[in-house]
Every structure is written in C-alpha cells, then in structure tokens.
Design a protein around this motif. Sequence first.
Motif, PDB file in Angstrom:
ATOM      1  N   GLY A  34       0.815  -1.216   0.000  1.00  0.00           N
ATOM      2  CA  GLY A  34       0.000   0.000   0.000  1.00  0.00           C
ATOM      3  C   GLY A  34       0.845   1.262   0.000  1.00  0.00           C
ATOM      4  N   VAL A  35       1.912   1.238   0.770  1.00  0.00           N
ATOM      5  CA  VAL A  35       2.808   2.395   0.835  1.00  0.00           C
ATOM      6  C   VAL A  35       3.496   2.596  -0.513  1.00  0.00           C
ATOM      7  CG1 VAL A  35       4.859   3.334   1.934  1.00  0.00           C
ATOM      8  CG2 VAL A  35       3.141   2.157   3.300  1.00  0.00           C
ATOM      9  N   THR A  36       3.931   1.495  -1.119  1.00  0.00           N
ATOM     10  CA  THR A  36       4.599   1.585  -2.416  1.00  0.00           C
ATOM     11  C   THR A  36       3.646   2.122  -3.480  1.00  0.00           C
ATOM     12  OG1 THR A  36       5.986  -0.282  -1.809  1.00  0.00           O
ATOM     13  CG2 THR A  36       5.893   0.289  -4.132  1.00  0.00           C
ATOM     14  N   LEU A  37       2.422   1.631  -3.484  1.00  0.00           N
ATOM     15  CA  LEU A  37       1.433   2.122  -4.447  1.00  0.00           C
ATOM     16  C   LEU A  37       1.110   3.593  -4.203  1.00  0.00           C
ATOM     17  CD1 LEU A  37      -1.019  -0.894  -4.679  1.00  0.00           C
ATOM     18  CD2 LEU A  37       0.636  -0.135  -6.379  1.00  0.00           C
ATOM     19  N   PHE A  38       1.035   3.990  -2.955  1.00  0.00           N
ATOM     20  CA  PHE A  38       0.763   5.384  -2.634  1.00  0.00           C
ATOM     21  C   PHE A  38       1.886   6.287  -3.133  1.00  0.00           C
ATOM     22  CE2 PHE A  38       1.233   8.977   0.323  1.00  0.00           C
ATOM     23  CZ  PHE A  38       0.036   9.626   0.069  1.00  0.00           C
ATOM     24  N   LEU A  39       3.139   5.901  -2.889  1.00  0.00           N
ATOM     25  CA  LEU A  39       4.268   6.702  -3.361  1.00  0.00           C
ATOM     26  C   LEU A  39       4.309   6.752  -4.881  1.00  0.00           C
ATOM     27  CD1 LEU A  39       7.108   5.727  -0.885  1.00  0.00           C
ATOM     28  CD2 LEU A  39       5.888   7.890  -1.035  1.00  0.00           C
ATOM     29  N   GLY A  40       3.988   5.651  -5.529  1.00  0.00           N
ATOM     30  CA  GLY A  40       3.926   5.646  -6.991  1.00  0.00           C
ATOM     31  C   GLY A  40       2.842   6.572  -7.512  1.00  0.00           C
ATOM     32  N   PHE A  41       1.688   6.573  -6.851  1.00  0.00           N
ATOM     33  CA  PHE A  41       0.582   7.452  -7.242  1.00  0.00           C
ATOM     34  C   PHE A  41       0.979   8.914  -7.085  1.00  0.00           C
ATOM     35  CE2 PHE A  41      -3.370   9.710  -6.064  1.00  0.00           C
ATOM     36  CZ  PHE A  41      -4.038   9.562  -7.267  1.00  0.00           C
ATOM     37  N   ILE A  42       1.619   9.253  -5.988  1.00  0.00           N
ATOM     38  CA  ILE A  42       2.080  10.625  -5.763  1.00  0.00           C
ATOM     39  C   ILE A  42       3.116  11.009  -6.820  1.00  0.00           C
ATOM     40  CG2 ILE A  42       3.317  12.135  -4.156  1.00  0.00           C
ATOM     41  CD1 ILE A  42       0.410  11.520  -3.365  1.00  0.00           C
ATOM     42  N   ALA A  43       4.007  10.067  -7.183  1.00  0.00           N
ATOM     43  CA  ALA A  43       5.011  10.341  -8.206  1.00  0.00           C
ATOM     44  C   ALA A  43       4.358  10.628  -9.552  1.00  0.00           C
ATOM     45  CB  ALA A  43       5.974   9.163  -8.319  1.00  0.00           C
ATOM     46  N   VAL A  44       3.313   9.896  -9.883  1.00  0.00           N
ATOM     47  CA  VAL A  44       2.607  10.136 -11.150  1.00  0.00           C
ATOM     48  C   VAL A  44       1.939  11.509 -11.139  1.00  0.00           C
ATOM     49  CG1 VAL A  44       0.650   9.368 -12.547  1.00  0.00           C
ATOM     50  CG2 VAL A  44       2.303   7.709 -11.710  1.00  0.00           C
ATOM     51  N   ILE A  45       1.331  11.874 -10.032  1.00  0.00           N
ATOM     52  CA  ILE A  45       0.698  13.195  -9.929  1.00  0.00           C
ATOM     53  C   ILE A  45       1.743  14.297 -10.119  1.00  0.00           C
ATOM     54  CG2 ILE A  45      -0.411  14.812  -8.326  1.00  0.00           C
ATOM     55  CD1 ILE A  45      -1.930  12.417  -7.193  1.00  0.00           C
ATOM     56  N   ILE A  46       2.885  14.164  -9.474  1.00  0.00           N
ATOM     57  CA  ILE A  46       3.943  15.161  -9.613  1.00  0.00           C
ATOM     58  C   ILE A  46       4.453  15.221 -11.046  1.00  0.00           C
ATOM     59  CG2 ILE A  46       6.318  15.708  -8.931  1.00  0.00           C
ATOM     60  CD1 ILE A  46       5.569  14.669  -6.132  1.00  0.00           C
ATOM     61  N   ALA A  47       4.613  14.066 -11.672  1.00  0.00           N
ATOM     62  CA  ALA A  47       5.113  14.029 -13.045  1.00  0.00           C
ATOM     63  C   ALA A  47       4.166  14.745 -13.997  1.00  0.00           C
ATOM     64  CB  ALA A  47       5.305  12.580 -13.486  1.00  0.00           C
ATOM     65  N   PHE A  48       2.880  14.569 -13.815  1.00  0.00           N
ATOM     66  CA  PHE A  48       1.930  15.227 -14.703  1.00  0.00           C
ATOM     67  C   PHE A  48       1.785  16.718 -14.412  1.00  0.00           C
ATOM     68  CE2 PHE A  48       0.271  10.893 -15.533  1.00  0.00           C
ATOM     69  CZ  PHE A  48       0.454  10.912 -16.901  1.00  0.00           C
ATOM     70  N   GLN A  49       2.240  17.170 -13.269  1.00  0.00           N
ATOM     71  CA  GLN A  49       2.187  18.594 -12.953  1.00  0.00           C
ATOM     72  C   GLN A  49       3.454  19.333 -13.372  1.00  0.00           C
ATOM     73  OE1 GLN A  49      -0.420  20.368 -11.747  1.00  0.00           O
ATOM     74  NE2 GLN A  49      -1.569  18.489 -12.048  1.00  0.00           N
ATOM     75  N   VAL A  50       4.515  18.608 -13.652  1.00  0.00           N
ATOM     76  CA  VAL A  50       5.790  19.245 -14.006  1.00  0.00           C
ATOM     77  C   VAL A  50       5.709  19.921 -15.374  1.00  0.00           C
ATOM     78  CG1 VAL A  50       8.183  18.748 -14.629  1.00  0.00           C
ATOM     79  CG2 VAL A  50       7.241  17.862 -12.520  1.00  0.00           C
ATOM     80  N   ALA A  51       5.131  19.249 -16.376  1.00  0.00           N
ATOM     81  CA  ALA A  51       5.094  19.805 -17.736  1.00  0.00           C
ATOM     82  C   ALA A  51       4.326  21.132 -17.795  1.00  0.00           C
ATOM     83  CB  ALA A  51       4.521  18.782 -18.710  1.00  0.00           C
ATOM     84  N   PRO A  52       3.097  21.219 -17.251  1.00  0.00           N
ATOM     85  CA  PRO A  52       2.420  22.526 -17.284  1.00  0.00           C
ATOM     86  C   PRO A  52       3.145  23.595 -16.474  1.00  0.00           C
ATOM     87  CG  PRO A  52       0.850  20.784 -16.768  1.00  0.00           C
ATOM     88  CD  PRO A  52       2.207  20.168 -16.743  1.00  0.00           C
ATOM     89  N   ALA A  53       3.769  23.197 -15.385  1.00  0.00           N
ATOM     90  CA  ALA A  53       4.499  24.173 -14.577  1.00  0.00           C
ATOM     91  C   ALA A  53       5.688  24.740 -15.352  1.00  0.00           C
ATOM     92  CB  ALA A  53       4.975  23.532 -13.283  1.00  0.00           C
ATOM     93  N   LEU A  54       6.402  23.888 -16.072  1.00  0.00           N
ATOM     94  CA  LEU A  54       7.532  24.369 -16.871  1.00  0.00           C
ATOM     95  C   LEU A  54       7.069  25.260 -18.012  1.00  0.00           C
ATOM     96  CD1 LEU A  54       9.815  21.198 -17.028  1.00  0.00           C
ATOM     97  CD2 LEU A  54      10.164  23.287 -15.710  1.00  0.00           C
ATOM     98  N   MET A  55       5.931  24.939 -18.619  1.00  0.00           N
ATOM     99  CA  MET A  55       5.411  25.798 -19.690  1.00  0.00           C
ATOM    100  C   MET A  55       5.027  27.168 -19.142  1.00  0.00           C
ATOM    101  SD  MET A  55       3.262  23.357 -22.268  1.00  0.00           S
ATOM    102  CE  MET A  55       2.160  22.688 -21.045  1.00  0.00           C
ATOM    103  N   LEU A  56       4.359  27.207 -17.992  1.00  0.00           N
ATOM    104  CA  LEU A  56       3.994  28.488 -17.384  1.00  0.00           C
ATOM    105  C   LEU A  56       5.232  29.288 -16.987  1.00  0.00           C
ATOM    106  CD1 LEU A  56       0.953  27.519 -15.166  1.00  0.00           C
ATOM    107  CD2 LEU A  56       0.951  29.029 -17.123  1.00  0.00           C
ATOM    108  N   PHE A  57       6.240  28.612 -16.474  1.00  0.00           N
ATOM    109  CA  PHE A  57       7.471  29.291 -16.092  1.00  0.00           C
ATOM    110  C   PHE A  57       8.164  29.875 -17.321  1.00  0.00           C
ATOM    111  CE2 PHE A  57      12.008  29.276 -14.807  1.00  0.00           C
ATOM    112  CZ  PHE A  57      11.899  30.179 -13.764  1.00  0.00           C
ATOM    113  N   GLY A  58       8.141  29.154 -18.434  1.00  0.00           N
ATOM    114  CA  GLY A  58       8.722  29.661 -19.672  1.00  0.00           C
ATOM    115  C   GLY A  58       8.019  30.903 -20.174  1.00  0.00           C
TER     116      GLY A  58
END
Length: 83
Positions: A34-58
């Motif tokens: 459960g902990v591993t799945l939770f950390l993986g889920f959080i990692a996916v959420i962060i990964a999908f938020q990085v691209a829009p954040a970099l575009m806005l920063f640009g």
Amino acid sequence: MKKAVSTSAIVGLVLAGAALFGALAGIGRAENLGVTLFLGFIAVIIAFQVAPALMLFGVLLKEVFRPSAKEKAEVRVPTGDGK
C-alpha cells in the motif's frame, strides 16, 4: 511528438526516483504494498504537474524579459543621412 517523449521521460525519471527512494527506505517489501502504491501514485501526480508548470514558467520568463511597448517605440533606426 517531442512533448510525448519529454513527458514519458519525466514520468520515467519520477518513477525511477520513487523506486530508488523505496529501496533506500526499505518499503519495497510485499507487506508494505500500500505504501509503495501510494508513493507511486504521488510520483505520477507530480510528473503530470511538471510539464504545465515548466510551460507556465517559460511564458513568465518570456514576458518578464520582453521589451515593453514604450521601449520599442523609442528605438531609432539609422537612416544614413547623419541625423
């Protein structure tokens, strides 16, 4: 195509980092699935938020360093008549 490749690379790096963190912390065992799945889920959420954040920063950097309309109007082009 480039966007898909960069997004895939970001997701891969985040998941690899999460797996490395899990291995270092000792949470990769079956009893802590459960902990591993939770950390993986959080990692996916962060990964999908990085691209829009970099575009806005640009866009932010582009607008901050763009010359204003007043500066554009003050630029003089030499005409060649010595004035």
